[in-house]
Motif scaffolding. Structure first.
Motif, mmCIF file in Angstrom:
data_model
loop_
_atom_site.group_PDB
_atom_site.id
_atom_site.type_symbol
_atom_site.label_atom_id
_atom_site.label_comp_id
_atom_site.label_asym_id
_atom_site.label_seq_id
_atom_site.Cartn_x
_atom_site.Cartn_y
_atom_site.Cartn_z
ATOM 1 N N VAL A 1 -16.121 -103.251 81.478
ATOM 2 C CA VAL A 1 -16.285 -104.507 82.207
ATOM 3 C C VAL A 1 -16.406 -105.673 81.232
ATOM 4 O O VAL A 1 -15.746 -106.716 81.382
ATOM 5 N N VAL A 2 -17.255 -105.510 80.222
ATOM 6 C CA VAL A 2 -17.483 -106.595 79.258
ATOM 7 C C VAL A 2 -16.204 -106.908 78.483
ATOM 8 O O VAL A 2 -15.846 -108.073 78.272
ATOM 9 N N HIS A 3 -15.507 -105.879 78.055
ATOM 10 C CA HIS A 3 -14.271 -106.082 77.301
ATOM 11 C C HIS A 3 -13.275 -106.905 78.120
ATOM 12 O O HIS A 3 -12.690 -107.892 77.637
ATOM 13 N N ASP A 4 -13.080 -106.500 79.379
ATOM 14 C CA ASP A 4 -12.106 -107.197 80.227
ATOM 15 C C ASP A 4 -12.560 -108.621 80.536
ATOM 16 O O ASP A 4 -11.741 -109.552 80.557
ATOM 17 N N PHE A 5 -13.852 -108.808 80.765
ATOM 18 C CA PHE A 5 -14.361 -110.150 81.071
ATOM 19 C C PHE A 5 -14.186 -111.088 79.892
ATOM 20 O O PHE A 5 -13.736 -112.231 80.047
ATOM 21 N N GLU A 6 -14.523 -110.629 78.709
ATOM 22 C CA GLU A 6 -14.474 -111.497 77.539
ATOM 23 C C GLU A 6 -13.041 -111.875 77.162
ATOM 24 O O GLU A 6 -12.820 -112.951 76.593
ATOM 25 N N GLU A 7 -12.103 -111.017 77.467
ATOM 26 C CA GLU A 7 -10.713 -111.350 77.185
ATOM 27 C C GLU A 7 -10.271 -112.599 77.930
ATOM 28 O O GLU A 7 -9.478 -113.394 77.424
ATOM 29 N N SER A 8 -10.774 -112.771 79.146
ATOM 30 C CA SER A 8 -10.367 -113.931 79.947
ATOM 31 C C SER A 8 -11.409 -115.048 79.942
ATOM 32 O O SER A 8 -11.180 -116.101 80.531
ATOM 33 N N ASN A 9 -12.546 -114.830 79.276
ATOM 34 C CA ASN A 9 -13.597 -115.848 79.174
ATOM 35 C C ASN A 9 -14.086 -115.914 77.728
ATOM 36 O O ASN A 9 -15.208 -115.509 77.419
ATOM 37 N N PRO A 10 -13.248 -116.436 76.815
ATOM 38 C CA PRO A 10 -13.571 -116.369 75.383
ATOM 39 C C PRO A 10 -14.817 -117.145 74.980
ATOM 40 O O PRO A 10 -15.340 -116.928 73.885
ATOM 41 N N LEU B 1 -22.988 -117.208 92.736
ATOM 42 C CA LEU B 1 -21.721 -116.583 93.111
ATOM 43 C C LEU B 1 -20.814 -117.549 93.854
ATOM 44 O O LEU B 1 -21.272 -118.432 94.579
ATOM 45 N N SER B 2 -19.517 -117.346 93.710
ATOM 46 C CA SER B 2 -18.568 -118.082 94.529
ATOM 47 C C SER B 2 -18.714 -117.626 95.979
ATOM 48 O O SER B 2 -19.188 -116.512 96.254
ATOM 49 N N ILE B 3 -18.318 -118.470 96.904
ATOM 50 C CA ILE B 3 -18.480 -118.149 98.321
ATOM 51 C C ILE B 3 -17.753 -116.855 98.709
ATOM 52 O O ILE B 3 -18.324 -116.002 99.404
ATOM 53 N N LEU C 1 -20.904 -112.491 87.002
ATOM 54 C CA LEU C 1 -21.187 -111.703 88.200
ATOM 55 C C LEU C 1 -20.036 -111.769 89.203
ATOM 56 O O LEU C 1 -19.761 -110.786 89.897
ATOM 57 N N ASP C 2 -19.341 -112.882 89.284
ATOM 58 C CA ASP C 2 -18.130 -112.913 90.111
ATOM 59 C C ASP C 2 -17.148 -111.834 89.653
ATOM 60 O O ASP C 2 -16.493 -111.175 90.469
ATOM 61 N N PHE C 3 -17.050 -111.646 88.341
ATOM 62 C CA PHE C 3 -16.152 -110.636 87.786
ATOM 63 C C PHE C 3 -16.684 -109.227 88.060
ATOM 64 O O PHE C 3 -15.926 -108.332 88.454
ATOM 65 N N VAL C 4 -17.977 -109.032 87.863
ATOM 66 C CA VAL C 4 -18.598 -107.720 88.105
ATOM 67 C C VAL C 4 -18.358 -107.264 89.536
ATOM 68 O O VAL C 4 -18.080 -106.089 89.796
ATOM 69 N N TYR C 5 -18.421 -108.202 90.490
ATOM 70 C CA TYR C 5 -18.305 -107.843 91.896
ATOM 71 C C TYR C 5 -16.876 -107.934 92.433
ATOM 72 O O TYR C 5 -16.664 -107.962 93.645
ATOM 73 N N SER C 6 -15.895 -107.935 91.546
ATOM 74 C CA SER C 6 -14.506 -107.813 92.000
ATOM 75 C C SER C 6 -14.296 -106.440 92.629
ATOM 76 O O SER C 6 -15.001 -105.475 92.313
ATOM 77 N N LYS C 7 -13.333 -106.345 93.527
ATOM 78 C CA LYS C 7 -13.072 -105.068 94.206
ATOM 79 C C LYS C 7 -12.815 -103.948 93.210
ATOM 80 O O LYS C 7 -13.336 -102.833 93.353
ATOM 81 N N LYS C 8 -12.039 -104.225 92.193
ATOM 82 C CA LYS C 8 -11.689 -103.217 91.183
ATOM 83 C C LYS C 8 -12.936 -102.660 90.504
ATOM 84 O O LYS C 8 -13.086 -101.433 90.368
#
Length: 406
Positions: free
Chosen positions: A41-50, A102-104, A308-315
């Protein structure tokens, strides 16, 4: 055991590093540690949120709640914690609410029953992370050998089936783990099956309600008193009951989804059904959720919200649930699981989630009440026990604690 993972990537010398203390859902093996889930999760998140790094420390369930408590007391609260309870931190104003973060679309995706269970004073501070419900497990081989053709549908069936299993030499016809490990769970399961529960519709404790008293008097007379539990319930912990089931020594017990893999690994042919009630299926089963929360202390509201928006993605929700045999906490991931036959054995548990009843986790008095239930309910159904008196004592203590917290 402490497992630390520091996110890679991020802009050198810039940005924010978030800290997360998380519980380990794996078994004792390193290969199954939750650290691997968070690593991905962290690896994927940081790639898109440098501009954001995430430092995750994973602790065993034995240690994680105390670790967070100690950090908060020391003035070193983590940005996020994924642990067992949130209400006390919310009551002391230490947490961001879910709608602060969180986003709506993400907040709206939580299963409604779980979102409500995460509320303190009608505002959501606990974000569900990993859920389960309870069903009755039974050993198909032992049932067949005892001449039982269908699983129990009501309490009379439980007694007659347990008597048939006992007559056939089964060591523990019905495992009733009211030992100190997780008594509060077994207690609630039976309360719900008997039409009661810990609280009423407005959140007042109803521990000594007539329904609850009848339930535990029934257990004392019809299961314990007739020697159908195989051992003293006050001395039987859930973990020991699960181990006995996977060893082929238990005919029936209440269990959650993680028992499935353990039973399969030991070659146990099992089935599950909705919890039997007094005259048919129980009106509700118990649901359990663990909680993600975010502390205000470090002021990283925007960055926490992005993560947390990323953590709670469906995937990500679906992957975590699949990895650890738990139920998704979001509607989108739940629908994906129900549509996938790979998860067919979890479908029965998942279909119960919308109507499940949860611990009164929004009450700051609940930890003390839970501790008292753990200490006392096992003996209440023993030969010298008095269910009515025990439940009334716990009710009085709960009322006092509840009033003091207001």
């Amino acid at each position: 055991m402490t497992l630390t993972l520091t996110g890679c990537g991020g802009g050198a010398g810039s940005g924010v590093t978030l800290t997360l203390v998380a519980a380990d859902y794996g078994d004792s093996s390193e290969a199954n540690s939750s650290r691997h889930y968070w690593d991905g999760v962290v690896h994927d998140f940081e790639e898109s949120n440098p501009g954001i790094k995430v430092d995750v420390k994973v602790y065993s369930w034995t240690d994680v709640d105390k670790k967070v408590e100690d950090l908060v007391k020391a003035g070193k609260a983590p940005d996020m914690a994924q642990i067992g309870a949130y209400a006390d931190y919310a009551a002391h104003g230490k947490l961001y609410s879910a709608d602060d973060l969180l986003s709506i679309p993400v907040q709206a995706d939580f299963e409604p029953s779980l979102a409500e269970a995460g509320e303190y004073q009608r505002r959501q501070y606990g974000m569900p992370f990993g859920a389960s419900t309870r069903r009755l497990f039974y050993n198909k081989k032992l049932f067949s050998q005892a001449g039982i053709t269908t699983p129990p549908q009501n309490w009379n069936d439980i007694v007659s089936d347990a008597q048939a299993l006992k007559a056939h030499g089964v060591k523990i016809p019905f495992a009733l783990p009211l030992g100190p490990e997780e008594t509060q769970a077994e207690t609630l399961e039976w309360m719900l099956a008997g039409g009661g529960g810990y609280t009423d519709q407005i959140g007042k404790y109803t521990i000594n309600s007539p329904e609850n008293v009848k339930t535990f008097e029934w257990l004392q007379k019809n299961l314990v008193g007739k020697g159908l539990t195989g051992t003293d319930p006050a001395k039987l912990n859930r973990e020991d009951a699960f181990a006995a089931f996977t060893a082929g020594d238990v005919g029936m017990l209440n269990g959650h989804p993680t028992l499935m893999k353990r039973a399969e690994d030991k070659g146990i042919d099992y089935g599950t059904v909705e919890l039997p009630g007094t005259n048919g299926k129980a009106k509700a089963t118990m649901g359990v959720a663990d909680w993600m929360m975010a502390f205000k202390q470090n002021g990283h509201r925007t960055e926490i919200g992005k993560f947390l928006d990323f953590v709670y993605s469906k995937k990500n929700v679906l992957k975590f649930s699949a990895d650890y045999n738990l139920l998704p906490v979001t509607t989108s991931a739940s629908q994906a699981m129900l549509a996938d036959n790979r998860f067919s054995k979890l479908h029965g548990f998942l279909e119960q989630l919308p109507d499940a009843a949860f611990y009164p986790s929004d009450k700051t008095s609940w930890p003390m009440v839970s501790k008292t239930i753990k200490a006392r309910m096992g003996a209440a159904v023993g030969p010298r026990g008095n269910p009515s008196a025990t439940l009334t004592d716990i009710q009085n203590m709960a009322d006092t604690a509840d009033n003091a917290a207001e």
